[in-house]
Design a protein around this motif. Sequence first.
Motif, PDB file in Angstrom:
ATOM      1  N   LYS A 278       9.454   0.895   2.317  1.00 59.16           N
ATOM      2  CA  LYS A 278      10.684   0.858   1.222  1.00 59.16           C
ATOM      3  C   LYS A 278      11.288   2.051   1.479  1.00 59.16           C
ATOM      4  CE  LYS A 278       9.177  -0.443  -2.622  1.00 59.16           C
ATOM      5  NZ  LYS A 278       8.405  -0.688  -4.069  1.00 59.16           N
ATOM      6  N   ARG A 279      12.741   1.941   1.385  1.00 60.81           N
ATOM      7  CA  ARG A 279      13.714   3.084   1.399  1.00 60.81           C
ATOM      8  C   ARG A 279      14.442   2.961  -0.001  1.00 60.81           C
ATOM      9  NH1 ARG A 279      17.027   4.168   6.503  1.00 60.81           N
ATOM     10  NH2 ARG A 279      17.719   5.761   5.368  1.00 60.81           N
ATOM     11  N   GLU A 280      14.448   3.984  -0.724  1.00 60.75           N
ATOM     12  CA  GLU A 280      15.161   4.062  -2.102  1.00 60.75           C
ATOM     13  C   GLU A 280      16.585   4.174  -1.997  1.00 60.75           C
ATOM     14  OE1 GLU A 280      13.225   6.455  -5.153  1.00 60.75           O
ATOM     15  OE2 GLU A 280      11.491   5.049  -5.017  1.00 60.75           O
TER      16      GLU A 280
ATOM     17  N   ILE B 132      17.673  -4.586  -9.564  1.00 53.33           N
ATOM     18  CA  ILE B 132      17.096  -3.275 -10.142  1.00 53.33           C
ATOM     19  C   ILE B 132      15.934  -3.320  -9.219  1.00 53.33           C
ATOM     20  CG2 ILE B 132      15.960  -4.399 -12.156  1.00 53.33           C
ATOM     21  CD1 ILE B 132      16.490  -1.920 -13.466  1.00 53.33           C
ATOM     22  N   ASP B 133      15.135  -4.607  -8.749  1.00 54.07           N
ATOM     23  CA  ASP B 133      13.671  -4.369  -8.289  1.00 54.07           C
ATOM     24  C   ASP B 133      13.834  -4.575  -6.694  1.00 54.07           C
ATOM     25  OD1 ASP B 133      14.952  -7.075  -8.178  1.00 54.07           O
ATOM     26  OD2 ASP B 133      12.817  -8.087  -8.271  1.00 54.07           O
ATOM     27  N   GLU B 134      15.134  -4.171  -6.134  1.00 50.52           N
ATOM     28  CA  GLU B 134      15.450  -4.277  -4.658  1.00 50.52           C
ATOM     29  C   GLU B 134      15.578  -2.910  -4.269  1.00 50.52           C
ATOM     30  OE1 GLU B 134      17.317  -8.618  -4.012  1.00 50.52           O
ATOM     31  OE2 GLU B 134      18.705  -7.074  -4.198  1.00 50.52           O
ATOM     32  N   ASP B 135      15.297  -2.658  -2.932  1.00 55.66           N
ATOM     33  CA  ASP B 135      15.229  -1.556  -2.101  1.00 55.66           C
ATOM     34  C   ASP B 135      15.673  -1.794  -1.022  1.00 55.66           C
ATOM     35  OD1 ASP B 135      14.659   0.873  -3.877  1.00 55.66           O
ATOM     36  OD2 ASP B 135      12.790  -0.188  -4.022  1.00 55.66           O
ATOM     37  N   PHE B 136      16.226  -0.770   0.006  1.00 59.46           N
ATOM     38  CA  PHE B 136      16.368  -1.165   1.723  1.00 59.46           C
ATOM     39  C   PHE B 136      14.802  -1.176   2.252  1.00 59.46           C
ATOM     40  CE2 PHE B 136      20.121   1.113   0.288  1.00 59.46           C
ATOM     41  CZ  PHE B 136      21.231   0.228   0.911  1.00 59.46           C
ATOM     42  N   GLY B 137      14.710  -1.894   3.240  1.00 62.26           N
ATOM     43  CA  GLY B 137      13.450  -1.991   3.719  1.00 62.26           C
ATOM     44  C   GLY B 137      13.527  -1.772   5.309  1.00 62.26           C
ATOM     45  N   GLU B 138      12.929  -0.921   5.804  1.00 61.19           N
ATOM     46  CA  GLU B 138      13.051  -0.354   7.097  1.00 61.19           C
ATOM     47  C   GLU B 138      11.846  -0.909   7.948  1.00 61.19           C
ATOM     48  OE1 GLU B 138      15.094   0.984   9.867  1.00 61.19           O
ATOM     49  OE2 GLU B 138      15.510   2.101   8.233  1.00 61.19           O
ATOM     50  N   GLU B 139      11.994  -1.786   8.796  1.00 61.21           N
ATOM     51  CA  GLU B 139      10.985  -2.490   9.640  1.00 61.21           C
ATOM     52  C   GLU B 139      10.569  -1.938  11.043  1.00 61.21           C
ATOM     53  OE1 GLU B 139      11.671  -7.248   9.255  1.00 61.21           O
ATOM     54  OE2 GLU B 139      13.849  -6.316   9.091  1.00 61.21           O
ATOM     55  N   THR B 140       9.393  -2.315  11.229  1.00 60.55           N
ATOM     56  CA  THR B 140       8.652  -2.076  12.460  1.00 60.55           C
ATOM     57  C   THR B 140       8.007  -3.240  13.233  1.00 60.55           C
ATOM     58  OG1 THR B 140       8.449   0.299  11.883  1.00 60.55           O
ATOM     59  CG2 THR B 140       7.319  -0.030  13.673  1.00 60.55           C
ATOM     60  N   ALA B 141       8.251  -3.479  14.296  1.00 55.39           N
ATOM     61  CA  ALA B 141       7.543  -4.542  14.830  1.00 55.39           C
ATOM     62  C   ALA B 141       6.353  -4.184  15.773  1.00 55.39           C
ATOM     63  CB  ALA B 141       8.591  -5.561  15.848  1.00 55.39           C
ATOM     64  N   ALA B 142       5.292  -4.726  15.545  1.00 59.86           N
ATOM     65  CA  ALA B 142       3.992  -4.511  16.522  1.00 59.86           C
ATOM     66  C   ALA B 142       3.280  -5.736  17.003  1.00 59.86           C
ATOM     67  CB  ALA B 142       3.251  -3.577  15.639  1.00 59.86           C
ATOM     68  N   LEU B 143       2.575  -5.508  17.988  1.00 60.76           N
ATOM     69  CA  LEU B 143       1.871  -6.745  18.636  1.00 60.76           C
ATOM     70  C   LEU B 143       0.380  -5.974  18.760  1.00 60.76           C
ATOM     71  CD1 LEU B 143       2.958  -9.123  21.331  1.00 60.76           C
ATOM     72  CD2 LEU B 143       0.620  -7.842  21.676  1.00 60.76           C
TER      73      LEU B 143
ATOM     74  N   SER C 167      12.911   5.592  11.930  1.00 60.01           N
ATOM     75  CA  SER C 167      13.045   5.597  10.508  1.00 60.01           C
ATOM     76  C   SER C 167      11.972   4.666   9.870  1.00 60.01           C
ATOM     77  CB  SER C 167      14.568   5.258  10.188  1.00 60.01           C
ATOM     78  OG  SER C 167      15.499   6.035  10.466  1.00 60.01           O
ATOM     79  N   GLY C 168      11.012   3.925  10.861  1.00 59.96           N
ATOM     80  CA  GLY C 168      10.067   3.025  10.630  1.00 59.96           C
ATOM     81  C   GLY C 168       8.814   3.884  10.299  1.00 59.96           C
ATOM     82  N   ILE C 169       7.769   3.095  10.383  1.00 65.82           N
ATOM     83  CA  ILE C 169       6.480   3.842  10.608  1.00 65.82           C
ATOM     84  C   ILE C 169       5.707   3.581  11.744  1.00 65.82           C
ATOM     85  CG2 ILE C 169       6.105   2.993   8.124  1.00 65.82           C
ATOM     86  CD1 ILE C 169       3.998   1.126   9.211  1.00 65.82           C
ATOM     87  N   GLY C 170       4.824   4.619  12.154  1.00 66.22           N
ATOM     88  CA  GLY C 170       4.238   4.969  13.384  1.00 66.22           C
ATOM     89  C   GLY C 170       2.684   4.616  13.395  1.00 66.22           C
ATOM     90  N   PRO C 171       1.969   4.881  14.529  1.00 64.63           N
ATOM     91  CA  PRO C 171       0.577   4.353  14.526  1.00 64.63           C
ATOM     92  C   PRO C 171      -0.418   5.169  13.292  1.00 64.63           C
ATOM     93  CG  PRO C 171       1.421   6.223  16.097  1.00 64.63           C
ATOM     94  CD  PRO C 171       2.641   5.600  15.530  1.00 64.63           C
ATOM     95  N   THR C 172      -0.344   6.145  12.967  1.00 71.18           N
ATOM     96  CA  THR C 172      -1.043   7.054  12.045  1.00 71.18           C
ATOM     97  C   THR C 172      -0.825   6.179  10.843  1.00 71.18           C
ATOM     98  OG1 THR C 172      -0.815   9.126  13.138  1.00 71.18           O
ATOM     99  CG2 THR C 172      -1.639   9.056  10.961  1.00 71.18           C
ATOM    100  N   ARG C 173       0.410   5.912  10.231  1.00 68.47           N
ATOM    101  CA  ARG C 173       0.425   5.227   9.100  1.00 68.47           C
ATOM    102  C   ARG C 173       0.202   3.693   8.964  1.00 68.47           C
ATOM    103  NH1 ARG C 173       4.984   5.929   4.815  1.00 68.47           N
ATOM    104  NH2 ARG C 173       3.049   5.552   3.418  1.00 68.47           N
TER     105      ARG C 173
ATOM    106  N   ARG D 114       0.851  -1.181   0.163  1.00 65.22           N
ATOM    107  CA  ARG D 114       0.054  -0.074   0.042  1.00 65.22           C
ATOM    108  C   ARG D 114       0.770   1.184   0.002  1.00 65.22           C
ATOM    109  NH1 ARG D 114      -2.578  -3.920  -0.771  1.00 65.22           N
ATOM    110  NH2 ARG D 114      -4.459  -4.569   0.066  1.00 65.22           N
ATOM    111  N   GLY D 115       1.112   1.671  -1.143  1.00 61.94           N
ATOM    112  CA  GLY D 115       2.148   2.834  -1.186  1.00 61.94           C
ATOM    113  C   GLY D 115       3.562   2.086  -1.241  1.00 61.94           C
ATOM    114  N   ASP D 116       4.292   2.744  -0.182  1.00 61.59           N
ATOM    115  CA  ASP D 116       5.659   2.283   0.264  1.00 61.59           C
ATOM    116  C   ASP D 116       5.817   1.423   1.539  1.00 61.59           C
ATOM    117  OD1 ASP D 116       4.830   4.108   2.257  1.00 61.59           O
ATOM    118  OD2 ASP D 116       7.078   5.236   2.110  1.00 61.59           O
ATOM    119  N   LEU D 117       4.576   0.830   1.913  1.00 58.44           N
ATOM    120  CA  LEU D 117       4.141  -0.113   3.022  1.00 58.44           C
ATOM    121  C   LEU D 117       3.747  -1.276   2.514  1.00 58.44           C
ATOM    122  CD1 LEU D 117       2.738   2.361   5.709  1.00 58.44           C
ATOM    123  CD2 LEU D 117       5.037   2.258   5.047  1.00 58.44           C
ATOM    124  N   ARG D 118       4.075  -2.294   3.196  1.00 60.02           N
ATOM    125  CA  ARG D 118       4.076  -3.740   3.430  1.00 60.02           C
ATOM    126  C   ARG D 118       3.750  -4.338   4.695  1.00 60.02           C
ATOM    127  NH1 ARG D 118       7.244  -7.426  -0.618  1.00 60.02           N
ATOM    128  NH2 ARG D 118       8.473  -7.633   1.175  1.00 60.02           N
TER     129      ARG D 118
END
Length: 289
Positions: A69-71, A90-101, A116-122, A39-43
């Motif tokens: 996803k981080r280019e 060519i189809d790879e990027d850096f991936g910034e992970e965020t763990a949740a429960l 550098s990851g994603i927060g609750p709003t996203r 969904r956009g740059d998130l998975r």
Amino acid sequence: MAKMVTVNLFDVDWTPQTCQKLSDTLDEFNQLTLDQRWRGDLRLEQVLKIPAGLYPNMPAVYHLDFVKKREVGPGKLGNAVPVSGIQMRIDEDFGEETAALYVPSKKWLLILHNHSGIGPTRMAEYFNAVDPGSARQFAYSVNPKLDPTVVARLGGLKNITSVEITATVDALEASQSTVGTALALATKPAHAQRVSITLGANTGKKKLNFLSSQSVKSMINKLRAQNDDVSVLRVKGEDPTTGKKDQVINLLEHKIKRRFGANELKVVDHRYTINSRWDMLDRALLGWI
């Protein structure tokens, strides 16, 4: 000083029009292939459902791992070798992970903070995008869990005289509140990254005027969800339960969180392992329940 990491506790809510519980939405994401989960740059990289009783005293939970996803990312550095790029396909990027429960029985979401990851709003935006283009309605929200007595005080606060805010421009805009959006629009032309502002109803020692309680509380509640992008959030007003005026509530002091040493996380291939991050979230949950 040892590096610390923070687990933050959030409440998950959804409108009556939302067609299903969040646990059903997580099950739905889990049925999708990885390439269908973008969904956009998130998975949502992993969804692992843990039944109640598998671990002592643990309710049924969902272990989650988000990736952004981080280019552009870091370089590879050697002791006596200049920093260099990291070769990828060519189809790879850096991936910034965020763990949740997620705890369905309590509607709690625990997030292991990653700047550098994603927060609750996203995360809420991601959940709401489970079925793009369909007629089904999804309106999940994720808000920091506060001390219940503070929530009650904020709800009952009357005659609000001032609000102090320090936040990033992005947080103000993401709040989608009338006041927050207006502040973001006003400060963007100056290329401001962070805004500190006080909204005051009076000048000098006069105390005859008050801010719009509804607008202020709406903005505060939405800014609460912006996590570390908001560093100051204070409101002053009259507390009818005590009859005292000029009562100050510092909301960020009452966010429920737990801190751990970063050395408690296991590192393999220069990454914190997902199992050690989930274990930290499990331990935080056990401390709260």
